[in-house]
Design an enzyme around this catalytic site. Structure first.
Site: not given
Length: 650
Positions: A255, A409
């Site tokens: 991320e 995710e």
């Protein structure tokens, strides 16, 4: 995961304060970098990509369907839950539940400690084997080894109680996964080994004069972790495991994120961007350089590349230096918003190493219980999610056959409401469009998503698992879970990849591609003998640090209607012609008189860097004799080195 979940990788320590833990080996004691390097007996499970699909070495399509197990990224330096459960029991249960790959978040700080030969200590792991060997009393009574304590025994030293170091424990887990037919994906989750370290925007921390918003003191208090530290440490792990196909893929950074402030005060150098520069905070450039480094030492590895957070609206004259607009009017937005790591718009014009055949893009996606993004402000459906966010942010990469996707995710709480609805919609979209994925997460101690396991890591949340289970790769009618290991079945109710393609693919098919039946070619199980690689030189290891909680959640913006995405381009063809006066030594690309993994690396890098092979190198690389060198030649040489074929050349 980004946003609020990122702040709450809740520690298990408080819940188990009374548990008796084993000690750990002194961190100052040097260990051999390669002493525990795993060597796979077959080496036949490596994967590659073509279009939007992932294939094995014989061209059989595979589907990576797994879950996250975090902890190696945290201050405990080990997967969470091993204070309460034996690792073999844990892995057996994971395999029996059909998870064919585990995504392991890890920190650069931990990798550097391994690379430096001074592994960081482990906590929150219970390991004992008491007594460590049979004891015979004065009366002749025998107390068998392990009678009084037998949990995670392989994590213990010979005394049955001293805990091995973090690198040894990781290596043991990787070896044990072979027994259950599970594969691994390693995710560089954060620079620091800290439970909130993932909140930091970038993949490195270098205090510079450009720290114009207080990054050095306000956002990250740790010792410098340089751009080179990040690249070199994950390359070191890839080289350590270059001959072991347990770790199939490397996610280069979890991320990447960061956004511009409304008043323009945020420093552009502190946010992840995606452009054609060579700036260190350019994620496109950084991920490309790191991918090249890994593929040089292991050309078989899949490279996962996540997105960023924001990207400017170039059609509205915005640039990477343009301030955001607070509560903009419709049509005046300057930035596209996204989840942390979710924005892959840049791939459309600036893809990463498209010729390598090893790149997989990996966005993250979450529902309204994590953050009330604008695309949830309606009675949303698959079509509205595609129109408002998914399609232009990441889904086009799959639909336009640019590269495969793996949603690294996704997950959340079961609320019988909007969040559960979103999970079901994304799950079904991934099934319908052969999108790989790893669910967040196995751990119950993820603050605003929860996990698949209960608070003691023992029992499965049947409702959440029931939702997730439909997205696992399984045969259509018999319900056998399909693994990614050609020889070892996935748990008690699973099959190996060879079993699937020899007994199930053509008879009943699977839930991949809507139940379409297919022919496949099983892989020969003859063990390969790849040449081992050396580990890189150690570098200085940083100390553990604290990292602050995030102070602001991103402002969502609406995505425009989808536009046509370009078709993938073909790999460039070398123009150099062979030297007719020289006899070919097929496969010997580096002209050292033998054919081994270094030839694979040489050829892979020439394709990635678009560098032409010349003279004998070209002649030797053109193993199919078609007058050009490409991915087909690379795959053929790979098969020869793995002893799947016994001859190169026409």
């Amino acid at each position: 995961m980004g946003l609020f979940k990122k702040t709450t990788a809740v520690l298990c320590l408080a819940a188990v304060a009374g548990t008796c833990f084993g000690g750990y080996s002194p961190a100052s004691e040097k260990v051999n970098d390669t002493a525990f390097a795993a060597v796979d007996d077959s080496g036949d499970d490596w994967l590659h990509t073509k279009g939007s699909r992932i294939y094995d070495m014989n061209g059989n399509e595979v589907w990576l369907t797994g879950a996250n197990w975090f902890g190696l990224n945290c201050s405990e330096n080990a997967p969470h839950g091993l204070y309460a459960r034996d690792v073999d029991d844990m892995l057996q249960s994971i395999a029996d539940h059909g998870i064919n790959i585990i995504r392991f978040p890890i920190s650069t700080e931990l990798l550097l400690s391994w690379m430096d030969g001074e592994p960081l200590p482990v906590s929150s792991v219970q390991a004992s084997y008491n007594p460590p060997k049979d004891e015979v009393g004065e009366d002749g009574t025998v107390t068998p080894a392990g009678k009084y304590g037998n949990i995670n025994r392989d994590f213990c030293e010979a005394d049955g109680k001293t805990l091995k170091n973090s690198m040894e424990i990781f290596d043991i887990i990787m070896q044990k996964m072979k027994k259950y037919g599970i594969k691994a994906l390693v995710d560089v989750h954060s620079p620091a080994s800290h439970n909130s370290g993932h909140n930091y925007n970038l993949w490195y921390y270098e205090p510079t004069a450009e720290d114009c918003d207080g990054m050095a003191t306000g956002h990250f208090s740790g010792k410098e972790i340089t751009w080179d530290n990040w690249k070199d440490s994950i390359t070191w792990l890839a080289e350590k495991y270059a001959n072991d196909d347990t770790i199939l893929a490397y996610d280069l950074k979890n991320e990447p994120h960061g956004k511009r402030g409304y008043d323009g005060s945020s420093c552009p150098a502190n946010m992840a961007k995606w452009d054609d520069s060579t700036d260190k905070n350019n994620w496109k450039y950084s991920s490309e350089e790191c991918a090249k480094s890994i593929l040089k030492v292991n050309p078989h590895a899949l490279i996962l590349i996540e997105g960023i957070e924001q990207s400017p609206r170039f059609d509205r004259n915005a640039t990477w230096n343009t301030a955001d607009v607070f509560q903009p009017k419709a049509g005046e937005e300057k930035w596209y918003g996204a989840w942390w790591g979710g924005n892959l718009r840049g791939v459309k014009d600036l893809p990463v190493l498209p010729e390598s055949g090893q790149i997989v893009y990996s966005p993250h996606d979450y529902g309204p219980s994590v953050y009330a993004q604008s695309w949830f402000d309606k009675d949303f459906s698959t079509e509205t999610l595609l129109d408002d966010y998914w399609r232009d942010t990441w889904a086009y990469i799959n639909s336009d056959e640019i590269a495969p996707l793996l949603i690294g995710e996704w997950g959340g709480h079961m609320d019988d409401g909007p969040n559960q609805k979103w999970m079901e919609l994304l799950r079904d979209y991934m099934i319908d469009h052969h999108i790989n994925h790893t669910f967040w997460c196995l751990n119950p101690n993820s603050g605003d998503t929860g996990g698949l396991l209960d608070t003691q890591f023992n029992n499965w949340d049947e409702a959440k698992y029931g939702l997730f289970e439909k997205s696992l790769w399984q045969t259509s009618s018999s319900g056998k879970y399909v693994g990614l290991d050609h020889q070892v079945a996935l748990g008690k109710n699973g099959v190996s990849l060879n079993d699937f393609y020899s007994s199930y693919a053509n008879s009943e098919g699977s839930n991949l591609d809507g139940g379409k039946k297919s022919d496949g070619k099983p892989v020969d199980s003859t063990p390969a003998s790849p040449k081992p690689t050396e580990s890189p030189k150690p570098t200085e290891s940083p100390k553990p640090t604290e990292s602050p909680k995030p102070t602001e959640s991103p402002k969502p913006t609406e995505s425009p209607k989808p536009t046509e995405s370009p078709k993938p381009t073909e790999s460039p063809k070398p123009t150099e012609t062979p030297n007719p006066s020289e006899k070919a030594v097929y496969g010997d690309v580096n002209e050292d008189g033998k054919v081994d993994v270094t030839d694979l690396s040489t050829l892979a890098l020439s394709l990635v860097d678009k560098k032409e092979l010349k003279g004998n190198a070209f002649t030797n690389a053109d193993v199919d004799g078609d007058g050009k060198v490409g991915l087909t030649d690379l795959a053929t040489i790979r098969q020869y080195i793995s002893k799947k074929i016994d001859k190169l050349g026409v």
